[in-house]
Write an enzyme that holds these catalytic residues in place. Structure first.
Site: not given
Ligand SMILES: [Zn+2]
Length: 244
Positions: A26-28, A91, A133, A143
């Site tokens: 993921h990215y935050t 993340e 994600h 993301d």
């Molecule tokens: Zn995500």
């Protein structure tokens, strides 16, 4: 690898599995690492991940790998829908498309690689199950996005990457229909994406093709299945034949 403990209360027991076999990147999508870590550890947020990796390579742990983190939401992969029970989530700090999407620093990616390789080894997670994600929730999530260096990670041994050029296939796009569209949908489903095989290049198909491109052909992710996209999808499916 030094890991800083920032435990989150947002987890429960995995359901119906002996352990995770999917790794989700993921990215935050928040303005700072601290804002993200605060949210991921706040009982009111009802979200978490197992780890967060800051842009300087610092790694935070929120949830024990044995437990079910709350990072996937409504999602699908290879016929499964309770992806939280089957996965581990990382993340990766980046403001994301909402707050100023930017390149992931090398030191951050080196930490993601080391952490990811250790996780994959610990749980025998197959390369095809190291995904984003957006791969499991294409209609909702973008993301970790098109700047995430999937190719670099795969060449270092984390995840799957193929190069393929299709010279002959005509592009498929909305509102095409027919056997070639059905074949495209079948290949996407076989690889893992949640999609109905209808033979109609509908909006869900366009969205899933866009997600596929963001991961595997990030130079253009317009949801049009051009010759190169089709060739990469076929080549990825052929790697499944090879190990089956
Ligand atoms: Zn995500």
């Amino acid at each position: 690898m030094k890991i800083i403990e920032r435990p989150s209360p947002n987890f429960n027991e995995r359901v119906g599995v002996s352990g995770p076999d999917i790794l989700i990147m993921h990215y935050t999508g928040m303005q700072s690492c601290e804002a993200a870590v605060t949210r991921l550890t706040d009982p009111a947020s009802r979200v978490s991940s197992h780890y967060t990796v800051d842009e300087d390579g610092t790694v935070y742990r929120h949830v024990d790998e044995a437990m079910r983190g709350w990072h996937a939401g409504v999602s699908h992969w290879r016929g499964a829908s309770d992806i939280n029970s089957r996965s581990l989530g990382i993340e990766i700090v980046n403001p994301g498309h909402e707050f100023g999407y930017r390149a992931f620093p090398d030191v951050q990616i080196a930490a993601v690689l080391a952490l990811g390789q250790a996780i994959v080894a610990r749980h025998a997670i197959p390369a095809r199950n190291v995904i984003g994600h957006s791969d499991i929730a294409p209609g909702r999530k973008t993301d970790p996005g098109e700047l995430f260096p999937w190719k670099h990670l795969a060449l270092a041994g984390l995840g799957l990457w193929v190069e393929a050029k299709g010279a002959q296939d005509a592009s498929l796009m909305r509102p095409d229909t027919g056997a070639r569209v059905g074949e495209l949908q079948r290949l996407l489903v076989r690889y893992g994406y949640g999609l109905e095989v209808t033979g109609v290049y509908d909006e869900p198909t366009e969205i899933v093709v866009g997600a596929f491109q963001r991961h595997f052909r990030p130079a253009r992710f317009d949801g049009v299945a051009d010759a190169e996209t089709l060739a990469i999808l076929r080549a990825l499916n052929a790697t499944l034949d090879a190990v089956a």
